[in-house]
Design a protein around this motif. Structure first.
Motif, PDB file in Angstrom:
ATOM      1  N   PRO A  49       0.834  -1.204   0.000  1.00  0.00           N
ATOM      2  CA  PRO A  49       0.000   0.000   0.000  1.00  0.00           C
ATOM      3  C   PRO A  49       0.869   1.253   0.000  1.00  0.00           C
ATOM      4  CG  PRO A  49       0.162  -0.875   2.211  1.00  0.00           C
ATOM      5  CD  PRO A  49       0.872  -1.858   1.309  1.00  0.00           C
ATOM      6  N   GLY A  50       0.268   2.382  -0.326  1.00  0.00           N
ATOM      7  CA  GLY A  50       0.957   3.661  -0.196  1.00  0.00           C
ATOM      8  C   GLY A  50       1.127   4.026   1.264  1.00  0.00           C
ATOM      9  N   ARG A  51       2.131   4.841   1.543  1.00  0.00           N
ATOM     10  CA  ARG A  51       2.439   5.202   2.930  1.00  0.00           C
ATOM     11  C   ARG A  51       1.262   5.929   3.595  1.00  0.00           C
ATOM     12  NH1 ARG A  51       7.330   6.250   5.960  1.00  0.00           N
ATOM     13  NH2 ARG A  51       6.996   7.810   7.583  1.00  0.00           N
ATOM     14  N   THR A  52       0.737   6.971   2.963  1.00  0.00           N
ATOM     15  CA  THR A  52      -0.350   7.735   3.574  1.00  0.00           C
ATOM     16  C   THR A  52      -1.577   6.866   3.779  1.00  0.00           C
ATOM     17  OG1 THR A  52       0.462   9.825   2.670  1.00  0.00           O
ATOM     18  CG2 THR A  52      -1.855   9.746   3.303  1.00  0.00           C
ATOM     19  N   ASP A  53      -1.882   6.006   2.821  1.00  0.00           N
ATOM     20  CA  ASP A  53      -3.008   5.078   2.946  1.00  0.00           C
ATOM     21  C   ASP A  53      -2.828   4.194   4.185  1.00  0.00           C
ATOM     22  OD1 ASP A  53      -5.262   3.544   2.390  1.00  0.00           O
ATOM     23  OD2 ASP A  53      -4.296   2.382   0.799  1.00  0.00           O
ATOM     24  N   ALA A  54      -1.621   3.691   4.398  1.00  0.00           N
ATOM     25  CA  ALA A  54      -1.358   2.835   5.560  1.00  0.00           C
ATOM     26  C   ALA A  54      -1.479   3.617   6.864  1.00  0.00           C
ATOM     27  CB  ALA A  54       0.023   2.203   5.442  1.00  0.00           C
ATOM     28  N   LEU A  55      -0.967   4.859   6.879  1.00  0.00           N
ATOM     29  CA  LEU A  55      -1.047   5.682   8.088  1.00  0.00           C
ATOM     30  C   LEU A  55      -2.495   5.983   8.456  1.00  0.00           C
ATOM     31  CD1 LEU A  55       1.823   8.280   7.434  1.00  0.00           C
ATOM     32  CD2 LEU A  55       1.965   6.086   8.627  1.00  0.00           C
ATOM     33  N   GLU A  56      -3.289   6.321   7.468  1.00  0.00           N
ATOM     34  CA  GLU A  56      -4.694   6.638   7.725  1.00  0.00           C
ATOM     35  C   GLU A  56      -5.466   5.390   8.156  1.00  0.00           C
ATOM     36  OE1 GLU A  56      -4.935  10.405   4.576  1.00  0.00           O
ATOM     37  OE2 GLU A  56      -5.840   8.478   4.039  1.00  0.00           O
ATOM     38  N   THR A  57      -5.162   4.263   7.538  1.00  0.00           N
ATOM     39  CA  THR A  57      -5.863   3.028   7.872  1.00  0.00           C
ATOM     40  C   THR A  57      -5.514   2.570   9.281  1.00  0.00           C
ATOM     41  OG1 THR A  57      -5.850   2.417   5.533  1.00  0.00           O
ATOM     42  CG2 THR A  57      -6.343   0.674   7.097  1.00  0.00           C
ATOM     43  N   SER A  58      -4.268   2.745   9.679  1.00  0.00           N
ATOM     44  CA  SER A  58      -3.868   2.409  11.044  1.00  0.00           C
ATOM     45  C   SER A  58      -4.637   3.245  12.061  1.00  0.00           C
ATOM     46  CB  SER A  58      -2.361   2.639  11.207  1.00  0.00           C
ATOM     47  OG  SER A  58      -1.945   2.406  12.533  1.00  0.00           O
ATOM     48  N   ARG A 117      -6.012   0.775  -0.478  1.00  0.00           N
ATOM     49  CA  ARG A 117      -5.389  -0.512  -0.747  1.00  0.00           C
ATOM     50  C   ARG A 117      -4.814  -1.138   0.510  1.00  0.00           C
ATOM     51  NH1 ARG A 117      -1.296   0.618  -5.562  1.00  0.00           N
ATOM     52  NH2 ARG A 117      -0.823  -1.588  -5.214  1.00  0.00           N
ATOM     53  N   ALA A 118      -4.647  -0.352   1.536  1.00  0.00           N
ATOM     54  CA  ALA A 118      -4.053  -0.849   2.772  1.00  0.00           C
ATOM     55  C   ALA A 118      -5.031  -1.732   3.538  1.00  0.00           C
ATOM     56  CB  ALA A 118      -3.624   0.322   3.651  1.00  0.00           C
ATOM     57  N   GLU A 119      -4.473  -2.709   4.244  1.00  0.00           N
ATOM     58  CA  GLU A 119      -5.228  -3.545   5.172  1.00  0.00           C
ATOM     59  C   GLU A 119      -4.453  -3.595   6.487  1.00  0.00           C
ATOM     60  OE1 GLU A 119      -7.062  -7.305   3.586  1.00  0.00           O
ATOM     61  OE2 GLU A 119      -5.784  -6.830   1.872  1.00  0.00           O
ATOM     62  N   VAL A 120      -5.137  -3.250   7.561  1.00  0.00           N
ATOM     63  CA  VAL A 120      -4.527  -3.263   8.894  1.00  0.00           C
ATOM     64  C   VAL A 120      -5.462  -4.025   9.823  1.00  0.00           C
ATOM     65  CG1 VAL A 120      -3.773  -1.885  10.865  1.00  0.00           C
ATOM     66  CG2 VAL A 120      -3.322  -1.076   8.539  1.00  0.00           C
ATOM     67  N   ARG A 121      -4.896  -4.986  10.546  1.00  0.00           N
ATOM     68  CA  ARG A 121      -5.689  -5.710  11.538  1.00  0.00           C
ATOM     69  C   ARG A 121      -5.250  -5.274  12.926  1.00  0.00           C
ATOM     70  NH1 ARG A 121      -9.425  -9.554  11.598  1.00  0.00           N
ATOM     71  NH2 ARG A 121      -9.592 -11.008  13.363  1.00  0.00           N
TER      72      ARG A 121
END
Length: 250
Positions: A49-58, A117-121
């Motif tokens: 995933p993109g960095r910002t997408d991952a940060l927001e999803t977290s 695109r990010a997935e965070v559990r």
């Protein structure tokens, strides 16, 4: 306001005094049993995933857990663990998984939150030395992500988690910090404001603050995450400011 995961740092002379961190002072919090909130980001080699997408999803994953009935109900199955975690330092650790590792992590009790695109559990808090084997073997370091294109301008009215423009942190470290900031914002809101945010799907944005704006953002009127300095950066570093429109309206 500073995060109870972090050591307090001195506010500018013009700033109002920060209220006490949840759980009392640092010595008090350290005397309690220490818990950690695990977050696992899916990081497939071929399609990260993109960095910002991952940060927001977290950040949204943390909010999703905090608002879950298993946490908010008095008899919720995760409520006691979350309370114990919040009474100590609100530590968060981000690990990465792919393939079979991700599938095994998904079999443990938790909540998976998706972004573009990010997935965070996110998992309910666990004792600091009590990691399940499926999570304990996952890597912490090496979580590096980039944005394929610059993040778009933030639409009017969307809460923003502002990153310190002078700090460099790994994606994994920054995901934990945006989770802290989202949690501080959640604590500041009343029930109606929380409900509205939840109904939006916890819409938010993560952006690096313009250097010229950082002093005003950290003058004490908005919640600020101050890092304890366990990893990567110096103790007391201001990492993220939680900027929610409801807080500015007061």
């Amino acid at each position: 306001m500073s995060s109870p995961t972090d050591v307090p740092s001195e506010l500018p002379p013009s700033a109002p005094a920060a209220p006490p961190a949840v759980g009392g002072d640092a010595e008090d919090r350290d005397s309690h049993e220490q818990y950690v909130l695990p977050l696992v980001v899916r990081l497939e080699k071929a399609d990260p995933p993109g960095r910002t997408d991952a940060l927001e999803t977290s950040a949204r994953a943390v909010l999703t857990l905090l608002s879950d009935p298993r946490v908010t109900a008095d008899d919720g199955e995760w409520a006691e663990r979350v309370k114990a975690w919040e009474d100590a330092r609100i530590r968060k650790v981000v690990r990465r998984a792919r393939g079979g590792e991700w599938r095994k992590a998904g079999e443990l009790p938790g909540i998976t939150v998706t972004g573009e695109r990010a997935e965070v559990r996110v998992f309910p808090p666990i004792p600091l030395d009590g990691w399940p084997k499926e999570l304990a073997k996952l890597q912490v370091s090496g979580t590096e992500l980039d944005d394929p294109t610059p993040p778009a301008p933030v639409p009017e009215g969307v809460p923003v988690l502002w990153l310190n423009p002078e700090l460099e942190m790994s994606a994994g470290k920054t995901m934990a910090q945006t989770g802290h900031a989202a949690q501080l914002a959640w604590w500041e809101l009343n029930d109606a404001e929380r409900k509205e945010w939840a109904e939006s799907g916890f819409r938010l944005a993560v952006r690096t603050a313009p250097a010229a704006d950082w002093p005003a953002l950290t003058d004490g009127h908005l919640p600020v995450v101050r890092d304890a300095g366990f990893t990567e950066i110096a103790p007391g570093s201001c990492t993220v400011v939680a900027d929610h429109p409801a807080m500015r309206a007061r």
